[in-house]
Design a protein around this motif. Structure first.
Motif, mmCIF file in Angstrom:
data_model
loop_
_atom_site.group_PDB
_atom_site.id
_atom_site.type_symbol
_atom_site.label_atom_id
_atom_site.label_comp_id
_atom_site.label_asym_id
_atom_site.label_seq_id
_atom_site.Cartn_x
_atom_site.Cartn_y
_atom_site.Cartn_z
ATOM 1 N N VAL A 39 2.355 1.710 14.500
ATOM 2 C CA VAL A 39 1.417 0.940 13.684
ATOM 3 C C VAL A 39 1.374 -0.480 14.220
ATOM 4 C CG1 VAL A 39 0.853 0.125 11.365
ATOM 5 C CG2 VAL A 39 1.971 2.347 11.667
ATOM 6 N N LEU A 40 0.167 -0.988 14.458
ATOM 7 C CA LEU A 40 -0.011 -2.334 15.002
ATOM 8 C C LEU A 40 -0.653 -3.224 13.951
ATOM 9 C CD1 LEU A 40 -0.669 -0.020 17.300
ATOM 10 C CD2 LEU A 40 -1.243 -1.997 18.695
ATOM 11 N N PRO A 41 -0.269 -4.489 13.903
ATOM 12 C CA PRO A 41 -0.973 -5.422 13.014
ATOM 13 C C PRO A 41 -2.415 -5.570 13.466
ATOM 14 C CG PRO A 41 1.093 -6.358 13.825
ATOM 15 C CD PRO A 41 0.823 -5.144 14.635
ATOM 16 N N GLY A 42 -3.318 -5.762 12.515
ATOM 17 C CA GLY A 42 -4.701 -6.002 12.861
ATOM 18 C C GLY A 42 -4.895 -7.381 13.470
ATOM 19 N N ASP A 43 -6.097 -7.622 13.975
ATOM 20 C CA ASP A 43 -6.401 -8.912 14.613
ATOM 21 C C ASP A 43 -6.747 -9.949 13.551
ATOM 22 O OD1 ASP A 43 -6.018 -7.861 17.142
ATOM 23 O OD2 ASP A 43 -8.088 -7.146 17.267
ATOM 24 N N GLY A 44 -5.782 -10.791 13.234
ATOM 25 C CA GLY A 44 -6.030 -11.877 12.308
ATOM 26 C C GLY A 44 -5.638 -11.552 10.882
ATOM 27 N N GLY A 63 -4.931 16.784 7.365
ATOM 28 C CA GLY A 63 -5.967 16.497 6.381
ATOM 29 C C GLY A 63 -5.648 15.264 5.562
ATOM 30 N N THR A 64 -5.077 14.245 6.207
ATOM 31 C CA THR A 64 -4.615 13.049 5.510
ATOM 32 C C THR A 64 -5.194 11.801 6.174
ATOM 33 O OG1 THR A 64 -2.535 14.120 4.918
ATOM 34 C CG2 THR A 64 -2.590 11.724 4.813
ATOM 35 N N ASP A 65 -5.632 10.866 5.370
ATOM 36 C CA ASP A 65 -6.105 9.572 5.872
ATOM 37 C C ASP A 65 -4.882 8.649 6.001
ATOM 38 O OD1 ASP A 65 -7.187 7.072 6.343
ATOM 39 O OD2 ASP A 65 -8.886 7.377 4.989
ATOM 40 N N LEU A 66 -4.355 8.560 7.203
ATOM 41 C CA LEU A 66 -3.128 7.783 7.411
ATOM 42 C C LEU A 66 -3.351 6.292 7.207
ATOM 43 C CD1 LEU A 66 -1.652 9.652 10.524
ATOM 44 C CD2 LEU A 66 -1.074 9.948 8.104
ATOM 45 N N LEU A 67 -4.530 5.792 7.554
ATOM 46 C CA LEU A 67 -4.813 4.371 7.330
ATOM 47 C C LEU A 67 -4.851 4.052 5.835
ATOM 48 C CD1 LEU A 67 -7.488 3.506 10.040
ATOM 49 C CD2 LEU A 67 -5.193 2.517 9.818
ATOM 50 N N ALA A 68 -5.378 4.972 5.041
ATOM 51 C CA ALA A 68 -5.392 4.764 3.593
ATOM 52 C C ALA A 68 -3.971 4.743 3.043
ATOM 53 C CB ALA A 68 -6.207 5.868 2.922
ATOM 54 N N LEU A 69 -3.127 5.609 3.582
ATOM 55 C CA LEU A 69 -1.718 5.607 3.169
ATOM 56 C C LEU A 69 -1.064 4.268 3.476
ATOM 57 C CD1 LEU A 69 0.913 7.020 2.249
ATOM 58 C CD2 LEU A 69 1.173 7.829 4.613
ATOM 59 N N LEU A 70 -1.347 3.731 4.656
ATOM 60 C CA LEU A 70 -0.777 2.429 5.040
ATOM 61 C C LEU A 70 -1.302 1.319 4.140
ATOM 62 C CD1 LEU A 70 -0.961 2.838 8.910
ATOM 63 C CD2 LEU A 70 1.133 2.611 7.557
ATOM 64 N N GLU A 71 -2.592 1.375 3.811
ATOM 65 C CA GLU A 71 -3.172 0.356 2.932
ATOM 66 C C GLU A 71 -2.541 0.436 1.542
ATOM 67 O OE1 GLU A 71 -7.548 -1.064 1.212
ATOM 68 O OE2 GLU A 71 -7.398 0.579 2.655
ATOM 69 N N LEU A 72 -2.337 1.659 1.052
ATOM 70 C CA LEU A 72 -1.721 1.847 -0.260
ATOM 71 C C LEU A 72 -0.291 1.324 -0.281
ATOM 72 C CD1 LEU A 72 -2.184 3.121 -3.086
ATOM 73 C CD2 LEU A 72 -1.181 5.229 -2.165
ATOM 74 N N SER A 73 0.393 1.422 0.867
ATOM 75 C CA SER A 73 1.779 0.969 0.971
ATOM 76 C C SER A 73 1.888 -0.504 1.335
ATOM 77 C CB SER A 73 2.512 1.803 2.020
ATOM 78 O OG SER A 73 2.469 3.176 1.716
ATOM 79 N N VAL A 100 6.160 12.635 8.556
ATOM 80 C CA VAL A 100 5.457 11.755 9.490
ATOM 81 C C VAL A 100 5.872 10.335 9.152
ATOM 82 C CG1 VAL A 100 3.226 10.844 10.236
ATOM 83 C CG2 VAL A 100 3.489 13.298 9.801
ATOM 84 N N LEU A 101 6.345 9.618 10.159
ATOM 85 C CA LEU A 101 6.758 8.225 9.983
ATOM 86 C C LEU A 101 5.775 7.325 10.728
ATOM 87 C CD1 LEU A 101 10.624 8.485 10.563
ATOM 88 C CD2 LEU A 101 9.349 8.686 8.412
ATOM 89 N N LEU A 102 5.312 6.313 10.050
ATOM 90 C CA LEU A 102 4.411 5.328 10.642
ATOM 91 C C LEU A 102 5.234 4.049 10.814
ATOM 92 C CD1 LEU A 102 1.349 6.102 8.345
ATOM 93 C CD2 LEU A 102 1.910 7.111 10.567
#
Length: 519
Positions: A39-44, A63-73, A100-102
């Motif tokens: 997982v990388l930090p976004g730009d800015g 069948g999982t939105d991993l970015l949504a999981l990261l946002e929720l966390s 799965v580990l991010l």
């Protein structure tokens, strides 16, 4: 009535993870219980996070939105941050999959990959196999840092009758590596560096009812056989006969006599004129303080007072794998600083190898007494290009630096720069202190060449004491008492003895020309 069991050997110890390289993406590694994705930090600010290689395939498979999981966390992508997704029913193509580990990789510097590796190791204890694409994003030094972090973050030692509480993950597959074959040499170097850190920690962690000078010599003999090193060991009689007065004096009160251990590494295909580096390690297998006895609380962790010796042994064992181009001699001055009727006394005068004398005003300043013999012997008999000693030497260093940075002194600018740069690259940072000759007068003794425990800035006066034995030879003194123990889990550092210094010295000695700094 049964006889109490005598501790004569270590129980079966845990081993670090095994590593494999694969060009196959992580989701296609059969049998992996865990998939770990970067997982990388976004730009800015406020830009969220980004997912690295393999994430799209894994998300689609589950069948999982991993970015949504990261946002929720509220994930940030900082190095070592872990977000977990359980997969209790397995994946479509991998029934073994359970997690799965991010894992955050921050700014993608070597230090970030080292922290990511350590975080992954902690999160996957007791698992059989992990597949990860984290190193696929690594630049120069990143793969090495990740592997070292994963090895050392999983370090464990036990003496439990029923086995360890937790064990490291058995296997880590570095997946999605397009040049897997070309990275094998880098992987072997990383395993050697991580293995040296593991070995130095293990030796420092062994309790002193097993670990004594003779046991430490046996460990060195075993290593010498494994790694094609020559070995010589001085027993107490030979030490006395040849004038190693410091080592003999410190060890004379113990039921387990002192030893001086010499390990010799000669690189393959070198000429006779190849220069020699000498490493001298403090090997005090337990330090009561002697008659100047320590408070009980300060004695608890003194099984690790031979960290310097452990570091030297570990370094010597990795030199051939790293292709060190110069000769290296490792000297471990091993003794137990004990209390008995014939213990070294305050006011005694010790004659060191070579004739210099020390008045002992504090028997708890014993490390410099044994190091002095080793340094003097090296200068006299080996004619080294460089001498570096390493020791958990002074409490003053801990006061100055806390518990995350080691201290060092050097009488040569090029050597000081090389060691500091290698230490920073290895993740074992060192801060240079001055050999301030304004404090030289504090070493004066009315009956000997020097007082072993003068007042004043303790780390500096200890270094000044040792400098006399190095003479004109380029010399550095690593005082790692500040980092001899980690108070808690912290990235690749595990709670307890650290074995600090092995990676720093190997990064220096494993460079193409470690003595280029001498000019």
């Amino acid at each position: 009535m049964s006889t109490p069991d005598t501790l004569t050997t270590l129980p079966a110890q845990v081993s670090p993870p095994e590593f494999a390289l694969s060009a196959v993406p992580p989701h296609a590694i059969n049998g992996a219980e865990v998939l770990a994705l970067p997982v990388l930090p976004g730009d800015g600010p406020g830009a969220g996070v980004l997912l690295g290689p393999g994430a799209d395939e894994v998300g689609e498979q589950l069948g999982t939105d991993l970015l949504a999981l990261l946002e929720l966390s509220a994930a940030t992508g900082k190095a070592g941050e872990v977000t977990s997704l359980p997969v209790p029913l397995g994946g479509a193509d991998n029934e073994a999959l359970r997690w799965v580990l991010l894992v955050g990789i921050g700014e993608q510097r070597p230090i970030d990959f080292r922290r990511a590796g350590a975080a992954l190791a902690r999160a996957t204890k007791d698992r059989s196999a992990v597949a990860t694409s984290i190193p696929a994003l690594a630049g120069p030094g990143g793969l090495e840092a990740f592997v070292v972090g994963a090895m050392l973050g999983s370090f464990s030692f036990h003496w439990r009758s029923v086995g360890p509480e937790h064990v490291p993950v058995e296997r880590i597959v570095l997946a999605g590596m397009p040049d897997a074959d070309g990275l094998r040499a880098e992987l072997q170097r990383a395993i050697a560096l991580g293995g040296a850190g593991w070995r130095s920690r293990m030796l420092a962690t062994v309790p002193s009812n097993l670990k004594n000078p003779s046991w430490l010599a046996d460990q060195a003999r075993e290593l010498a056989g494994e790694c094609a090193l020559d070995i010589t060991v001085w027993d107490e009689k030979k030490l006395a006969a040849e004038g190693f007065g410091g080592i003999v004096a410190v060890g004379q009160a113990s039921a387990t006599p002192p030893r001086l251990i010499r390990l010799d590494y000669t690189p393959d295909n070198v000429g006779r004129k190849t220069p020699t580096v000498v490493l001298v390690g403090k090997g005090i297998t337990f330090d009561t303080g002697g008659l100047s006895i320590k408070p009980g609380e300060a004695m608890v962790n003194m099984k690790r007072d031979m960290t310097g010796g452990a570091v030297v042994i570990a370094v010597m064992g990795a030199l051939r794998t790293l292709g060190c181009p110069v000769r290296v001699v490792g000297l471990i001055a091993a003794a137990e600083n004990a209390v008995s009727g014939n213990a070294l006394r305050p006011g005694d005068v010790v004659r060191h190898y070579g004739g210099r004398t020390s008045e002992v005003t504090n028997t708890d300043a014993e490390g410099r007494l044994v190091l002095a013999d080793g340094i003097a012997y090296a200068v006299d008999k080996i004619a080294p290009a460089v001498v570096v000693d390493v020791a958990t030497l002074t409490g003053a260093m801990k006061v100055a630096l806390g518990q995350r940075v080691g201290g060092f002194f050097a009488n040569h600018e090029g050597l000081a720069t090389a060691l500091a740069e290698a230490a920073e690259a290895a993740g074992e940072p060192l801060w240079r202190f001055p050999l301030a000759d304004v404090y030289e007068e504090k070493l004066r003794s009315s009956v000997a060449d020097a007082d072993n425990a003068p007042g004043g800035p303790g780390a500096i006066t200890a270094a000044l004491f040792l400098q006399h034995f190095a003479g004109d030879v380029p010399w550095a003194h690593l005082d790692v008492a500040s980092v001899g123990d980690s108070p808690k889990e912290h990235h690749e550092w595990t709670t307890g003895p650290t074995g600090f210094g092995a990676r720093a010295l190997l990064t220096w000695l494993g460079s193409p020309d470690p003595l280029e700094v001498l000019g």
